[in-house]
Enzyme design. Structure first.
Site, PDB file in Angstrom:
ATOM      1  CG  ASN A 261     -25.703   4.307   7.606  1.00  0.00           C
ATOM      2  OD1 ASN A 261     -25.438   5.149   8.437  1.00  0.00           O
ATOM      3  ND2 ASN A 261     -26.272   4.607   6.459  1.00  0.00           N
TER       4      ASN A 261
ATOM      5  CD  GLU B 106     -24.652   4.186   2.334  1.00  0.00           C
ATOM      6  OE1 GLU B 106     -24.175   4.891   1.405  1.00  0.00           O
ATOM      7  OE2 GLU B 106     -25.826   4.296   2.742  1.00  0.00           O
TER       8      GLU B 106
ATOM      9  CD  GLU C  12     -30.711   0.048  12.672  1.00  0.00           C
ATOM     10  OE1 GLU C  12     -29.806   0.045  11.801  1.00  0.00           O
ATOM     11  OE2 GLU C  12     -31.808   0.594  12.493  1.00  0.00           O
TER      12      GLU C  12
ATOM     13  CB  CYS D 169     -33.961  -2.621   7.534  1.00  0.00           C
ATOM     14  SG  CYS D 169     -32.507  -3.638   7.843  1.00  0.00           S
TER      15      CYS D 169
ATOM     16  CB  CYS E 141     -31.533  -4.117  11.673  1.00  0.00           C
ATOM     17  SG  CYS E 141     -30.159  -3.490  10.672  1.00  0.00           S
TER      18      CYS E 141
END
Ligand code: THU
Length: 163
Positions: free
Chosen positions: A62, A64, A75, A112, A115
């Site tokens: 990830n 950010e 992902e 999530c 994804c």
């Protein structure tokens, strides 16, 4: 009216040690990728490792951003990288490792919804399943045989009029 039951088989492993060698290795690569995540705002790191049919492994984590919605999940970083760099190579599997940076997550975290949708696109495109291996930092590992299992009734290109 009829009721349809939708379901899928979820494989549950007590630890990653129980996984077949290739999948254990893939998950270890996801753990490695997680450690390079850029997650200063949530302090929650995720790593993803994608196995291609040519044996190559594509990593993502990830990323950010101070403008929160500009960040991206592990992902999608990984699957978009696979799509960008190996557009015609079949994706076999994705392994995910997720954990808070403060306290190790001891249970598997599923991807999530965004994804799932993004991964489903590639599964539909290649017309073969992408298995999903899910884990926390340690502890139990889940595996399902296809992204489709995690996103029944998926919206896909077949609904678009000119596809
Ligand atoms: N995150 C992922 O990378 N993958 C998921 O499937 C769920 C969440 C990231 C996004 C954000 O950087 C952090 O985890 C907390 O939500």
């Amino acid at each position: 009216m009829q009721v349809k039951k939708l379901g899928f088989d979820l494989e549950v492993y007590t630890t990653k040690e129980e996984l077949p060698t290739t999948e254990k290795h893939l998950l270890e690569m996801a753990v490695k990728a997680r450690k390079n995540a850029y997650a200063p705002y949530s302090n929650f790191s995720v790593g993803a490792a994608i196995l291609l049919e040519n044996g190559k492994i594509v990593l993502g984590n990830n990323q950010e951003n101070a403008c929160y919605p500009s960040g991206l999940c592990a992902e999608r970083v990984a699957i978009f990288s696979a799509g960008a760099n190996y557009p015609n190579t079949t994706i076999l599997s994705v392994a995910i490792s997720a954990s808070s940076n403060e306290e190790e997550l001891m249970q598997p975290a599923g991807p999530c919804g965004n994804c799932r949708q993004s991964m489903a696109e590639y599964e539909q495109k290649q017309e073969s399943p992408i298995s999903v291996i899910m884990s926390g930092a340690s502890g139990a590992v889940y595996k399902c045989k296809a992204v489709q299992d995690l996103l029944p009734l998926t919206f896909n290109s077949s609904f678009l009029s000119d596809s």
